[in-house]
Design an enzyme around this catalytic site. Structure first.
Site, PDB file in Angstrom:
ATOM      1  N   ASN A   9       0.873  -1.176   0.000  1.00 33.75           N
ATOM      2  CA  ASN A   9       0.000   0.000   0.000  1.00 33.75           C
ATOM      3  C   ASN A   9       0.908   1.224   0.000  1.00 33.75           C
ATOM      4  OD1 ASN A   9      -1.745   2.114   0.565  1.00 33.75           O
ATOM      5  ND2 ASN A   9      -2.837   1.058   2.194  1.00 33.75           N
ATOM      6  N   ARG A  87      -2.897  -1.946  -3.191  1.00 31.83           N
ATOM      7  CA  ARG A  87      -3.969  -0.964  -3.100  1.00 31.83           C
ATOM      8  C   ARG A  87      -3.775   0.047  -4.222  1.00 31.83           C
ATOM      9  NH1 ARG A  87      -4.249   4.321   0.656  1.00 31.83           N
ATOM     10  NH2 ARG A  87      -6.357   5.006   0.140  1.00 31.83           N
ATOM     11  N   HIS A 175     -11.574   5.251  -0.298  1.00 28.05           N
ATOM     12  CA  HIS A 175     -11.483   4.485   0.956  1.00 28.05           C
ATOM     13  C   HIS A 175     -12.321   3.207   0.913  1.00 28.05           C
ATOM     14  CE1 HIS A 175     -10.321   8.496   3.003  1.00 28.05           C
ATOM     15  NE2 HIS A 175      -9.230   7.756   2.867  1.00 28.05           N
ATOM     16  N   ARG A 235      -5.490  18.234   2.615  1.00 26.70           N
ATOM     17  CA  ARG A 235      -6.434  18.411   1.503  1.00 26.70           C
ATOM     18  C   ARG A 235      -7.637  19.229   1.958  1.00 26.70           C
ATOM     19  NH1 ARG A 235      -7.056  12.286  -0.188  1.00 26.70           N
ATOM     20  NH2 ARG A 235      -5.616  11.883   1.531  1.00 26.70           N
ATOM     21  N   GLU A 371      -7.222  -2.762   5.675  1.00 22.96           N
ATOM     22  CA  GLU A 371      -7.236  -2.809   4.212  1.00 22.96           C
ATOM     23  C   GLU A 371      -6.377  -3.947   3.683  1.00 22.96           C
ATOM     24  OE1 GLU A 371      -7.685   1.985   3.332  1.00 22.96           O
ATOM     25  OE2 GLU A 371      -5.752   1.154   3.928  1.00 22.96           O
TER      26      GLU A 371
END
Length: 387
Positions: A9, A87, A175, A235, A371
């Site tokens: 990832n 990912r 996500h 962000r 994840e």
């Protein structure tokens, strides 16, 4: 079966990994990450119940992956890495399931680099490095956008000329790997919530809210890119597009300058003028830090309300991600004004980061996301012989 599965990832400043024993339900042997790439890189490693962190030399993601490969080699015990799962943040408008990362697929995925500049280029760079390291391993991509591919039409489109929707300008949501894991874990641990309306809050460096009905994503706070929705570490989150037009006209800002501002200089960092780290802001007495936290909380609470309207109600609220799992104060501020949704905080349980942190009729849970497990499961399925 002695084969191994590796998950990768890669982000803008870190490369996370996990090593699994290949099986129908892969068993995690070790996990960790190279963090602080570009500033003060270090290797964080955990095997079983023990872990350690040490400085390393990793100027970029390729070097970080080299560090990871050298560290995990002893754990292979002579077994081959049969599959590597990655990912990939942006899968585009059509990919709703994991896919083998052929050269044609990689070329297509590279066209989405401008939509996720903090992640996509690094994701794809890690794939190329993994292919060099394990030329005979099956390389599988798992897409953060895939979980959201069945949104109702009105939750995907923007009110601009229809031709752009046909060109792929739509709300993608992100996500997805985290939401996939958490939604399944919630139902496993609380079967009474099967088929119910769940609002999930993935709060970390990147942050978003997702509305799920009967295990299916209905709406996401993130849209065309990972910029939309609630404010994040650096962000901006939701922004009136008129602001960008204004900055182009009055400041003469270019697309490149706007991209840098929105991805790297905004969010908690831009609001506070102090730090992008929520923990630092929570511990600061500076007014800018206080206001950044208040704005973050307000926007999350507002988005939860919007998702409840989208679902015509709520049966459970879930927090996950670094902030969601580890900040009782932020969770408390978010949910203390959600009584109209049937939510009442259990202050003691919240302070202890318990699994259930509410007393009211609408349960609120804190569930660690994973994840990597979702990625490993996808690789194991791809490796399984066809019947």
């Amino acid at each position: 079966m002695g084969q191994r599965i590796l998950t990768v990832n890669a982000g803008s400043s870190s490369v996370k990994f996990a090593l699994y024993k290949s099986a129908a339900s892969p068993e995690c042997l070790a996990r960790g990450q190279v963090q602080g790439i570009g500033s003060s890189p270090s290797f964080k490693f955990k095997k079983g119940g023990s872990g350690a962190t040490e400085p390393v030399d990793a100027k970029d993601q390729d070097q970080a992956l080299d560090v990871i490969l050298s560290e995990i080699t002893p754990l292979l015990d002579g077994q081959e890495v049969a599959g590597v799962g990655h990912r990939i943040v942006h899968g585009g408008p059509l990919r709703a399931a994991p896919a083998e990362l052929t050269e044609d697929v990689l070329a297509d995925l590279a066209t989405f680099n401008p939509l996720a500049p903090l992640h996509q280029p690094h994701n794809l760079s890690a794939v190329k490095a993994a292919k060099r390291a394990f030329p005979y391993a099956l390389q599988i991509g798992c897409f953060d956008t895939a979980f959201h591919r069945n949104h109702p039409w009105e939750n995907d489109i923007y009110a601009i000329p229809r031709k752009y929707y046909k060109q792929g300008v739509k709300r993608y949501g992100f996500h997805g790997l985290s939401y996939d894991y958490v939604s399944h874990q919630l139902v496993r641990e609380h079967p009474e919530l099967h088929g119910k309306r769940i609002i999930m809050c993935h709060l970390g460096s990147g942050a978003s809210i997702c509305a799920v009905n009967n295990g299916v994503s209905i709406s996401s706070s993130m849209g065309f890119s990972p910029l939309d929705g609630i404010p994040m570490s650096t962000r901006s989150g939701h922004l009136d597009p008129g602001i960008l037009l204004y900055l182009m006209e009055t400041e003469g800002m270019t697309a490149k300058e706007l991209t840098h501002m929105l991805y790297y200089d905004s969010g908690l960092l831009g609001l506070s003028g102090i730090s992008h780290d929520m923990q630092v802001l929570e511990n600061s007495d500076e007014q800018g830090a206080k206001e950044a936290v208040e704005y973050f909380v307000y926007r999350v609470r507002r988005e939860i309300g919007a998702m409840a309207a989208t679902l015509s109600g709520i049966d459970a609220l879930v927090f996950c991600g670094g902030i969601g799992e580890n900040s009782p104060n932020i969770r408390l501020q978010i949910i203390e004004r959600l009584g109209f949704l049937g939510i009442t905080t259990d202050a003691d349980a919240n302070a202890q980061n318990a699994t259930r942190i509410s007393k009211g009729p609408t349960p609120v849970f804190v569930l660690p996301t994973d994840e990597e497990q979702v990625i490993a499961n996808a690789v194991a399925k791809a490796l399984a012989p066809a019947h």
